[in-house]
Design a protein around this motif. Structure first.
Motif, PDB file in Angstrom:
ATOM      1  N   ALA A 153       0.855  -1.007  -0.129  1.00 45.18           N
ATOM      2  CA  ALA A 153       0.077   0.045  -0.067  1.00 45.18           C
ATOM      3  C   ALA A 153       0.760   0.903  -0.034  1.00 45.18           C
ATOM      4  N   ALA A 156       2.437   1.781  -3.548  1.00 46.88           N
ATOM      5  CA  ALA A 156       1.492   2.384  -4.378  1.00 46.88           C
ATOM      6  C   ALA A 156       1.428   3.894  -4.308  1.00 46.88           C
ATOM      7  N   GLU A 157       1.257   4.280  -2.782  1.00 47.88           N
ATOM      8  CA  GLU A 157       1.172   5.599  -2.743  1.00 47.88           C
ATOM      9  C   GLU A 157       2.451   6.210  -3.196  1.00 47.88           C
ATOM     10  N   VAL A 160       2.767   6.842  -7.197  1.00 46.62           N
ATOM     11  CA  VAL A 160       1.913   7.991  -7.878  1.00 46.62           C
ATOM     12  C   VAL A 160       2.519   9.321  -7.501  1.00 46.62           C
ATOM     13  N   VAL A 182       0.816  -4.055  -7.792  1.00 49.70           N
ATOM     14  CA  VAL A 182       0.324  -3.200  -7.501  1.00 49.70           C
ATOM     15  C   VAL A 182       0.799  -1.772  -7.603  1.00 49.70           C
ATOM     16  N   VAL A 183       2.010  -1.553  -7.933  1.00 50.53           N
ATOM     17  CA  VAL A 183       2.459  -0.182  -8.448  1.00 50.53           C
ATOM     18  C   VAL A 183       1.713  -0.058  -9.779  1.00 50.53           C
ATOM     19  N   ALA A 186      -1.703   1.124  -9.256  1.00 49.53           N
ATOM     20  CA  ALA A 186      -1.826   2.542  -8.765  1.00 49.53           C
ATOM     21  C   ALA A 186      -1.629   3.595  -9.755  1.00 49.53           C
ATOM     22  N   ALA A 189      -4.512   3.746 -12.223  1.00 45.59           N
ATOM     23  CA  ALA A 189      -5.784   4.232 -11.631  1.00 45.59           C
ATOM     24  C   ALA A 189      -5.759   5.663 -11.627  1.00 45.59           C
ATOM     25  N   ALA A 190      -4.387   6.249 -11.276  1.00 43.05           N
ATOM     26  CA  ALA A 190      -4.261   7.775 -11.008  1.00 43.05           C
ATOM     27  C   ALA A 190      -3.979   8.366 -12.365  1.00 43.05           C
TER      28      ALA A 190
END
Length: 330
Positions: A153, A156-157, A160, A182-183, A186, A189-190
């Motif tokens: 998590a 991922a942040e 972005v 996951v990366v 993310a 999605a962004a």
């Protein structure tokens, strides 16, 4: 020696002159294949930067200003990639500085992109180890273990945040299971579908990382053997690289390079994306120390080292010699 005894096949004919050797050379080494890793430290100013790294002669911690000068020099030398590592003034258990848009790594990415634009591929380390007070690459559980999924998590942040800063390629290096998937999710999605992933596919728990820990002021407590790979295993490294490609990696990397040339070759023969290799700090320091003592001829040793990594299958080489080597191969 009689005429019958004389050799008919003489491979030495193709070694007779420099021009002949150059014409038939099987392996090429070009500046555009080299990537320069760079360290930027929060809090350094023009009076204190760049700051030398004792265990890596010739390598420094940069201020934001000196970093801009260094990437401009790299671009002028024909280098087509830089990898940026950030060193914050303050660390915490979660590595929160890694996701702060005003954190040192993210603002440095913006600086580099503004300086060189599309002339250089800007890459960034995507890992928590420089930002955590315990020095591990992820978030810890109450009993001190690295929590794989909680770390994802954070990655991922972080991805972005780096994409928002303008990076071309993020480099997830923590060796968490599922990190590339996951990366990638993310970023997409962004709205950063064009931001690529250079995945540390085969990264080993190596003794050759020692000087790097000085370079990033590591706070590591213990070791990373529960997530970095066992040096005894080659198939494991290939499997990890294949998994990364399946999850969306655009490039996969083997790290370190020299002690794992066999893994590098197997990865190159298995995947259908570009393969990078990281000529790590300990490999660099060994050559520099031996040359400083007069035990080896430094410049030929640099070129032989990098050529060996290319010959083993690397399309791209991360090396602290990038700018110097670019001049040598010219």
């Amino acid at each position: 020696m009689s005429d019958i005894e004389r050799p008919i096949i003489r491979p030495r004919r193709l070694r007779t002159t420099p021009a002949m050797r150059e014409m038939v050379a099987e392996t090429t080494l070009r500046p555009s294949q080299l990537v320069l890793p760079l360290f930027v430290r929060e809090g350094l100013d023009n009076s204190t930067a760049p700051r030398p790294i004792e265990s890596m002669p010739g390598v420094v911690q940069h201020s934001r200003d000196s970093l801009r000068k260094a990437v401009a020099e790299a671009a002028e030398a024909g280098i087509r990639g830089v990898m940026v590592f950030g060193i914050p003034e303050r660390k915490d258990a979660l590595g929160s500085g890694a996701v702060d848009p005003d954190g040192i790594l993210n603002v440095a990415i913006g600086d580099v992109v503004a300086e060189v634009g599309d002339a250089v591929v800007v890459m960034s380390d995507l890992c928590l180890d420089e930002f955590t007070d315990h020095g591990h690459c992820g978030v810890l559980t109450a009993d001190g273990r690295v929590d794989n999924d909680a770390t994802l998590a954070a990655y991922a942040e972080m991805a972005v945040a780096q994409a928002a800063a303008g990076v071309d390629l993020v480099g997830p290096s923590g060796m968490m299971d599922g990190q590339v998937a996951v990366v990638r999710a993310a970023l997409d999605a962004a709205g950063y579908a064009d931001t690529g992933i250079l995945a540390y596919g085969a990264k080993y728990a190596s003794a050759f990382f020692g000087p790097f820990r000085e370079a990033v002021d590591s706070s590591l407590q213990g070791d990373r053997r529960t997530y970095q790979q066992d040096p005894r295993n080659a198939l494991e490294g290939v499997r990890e690289a294949v998994l990364d490609v399946e999850q969306g990696a655009d490039i996969v990397m083997v790290k370190p390079a020299l002690a794992y040339l066999d893994v590098l070759r197997q990865v190159r023969d298995t995947v259908d994306v570009p393969v990078a290799a990281y000529n790590v700090s300990g490999e660099y320091a060994m050559v520099e120390a031996a040359a400083a003592n007069g035990w080896i001829d430094r410049e030929p040793a640099i070129l032989e080292t990098l050529t060996a990594i290319r010959r083993a299958g690397a399309d791209i080489i991360l090396t602290y010699w990038a700018v110097e080597a670019a001049g040598l191969v010219r």
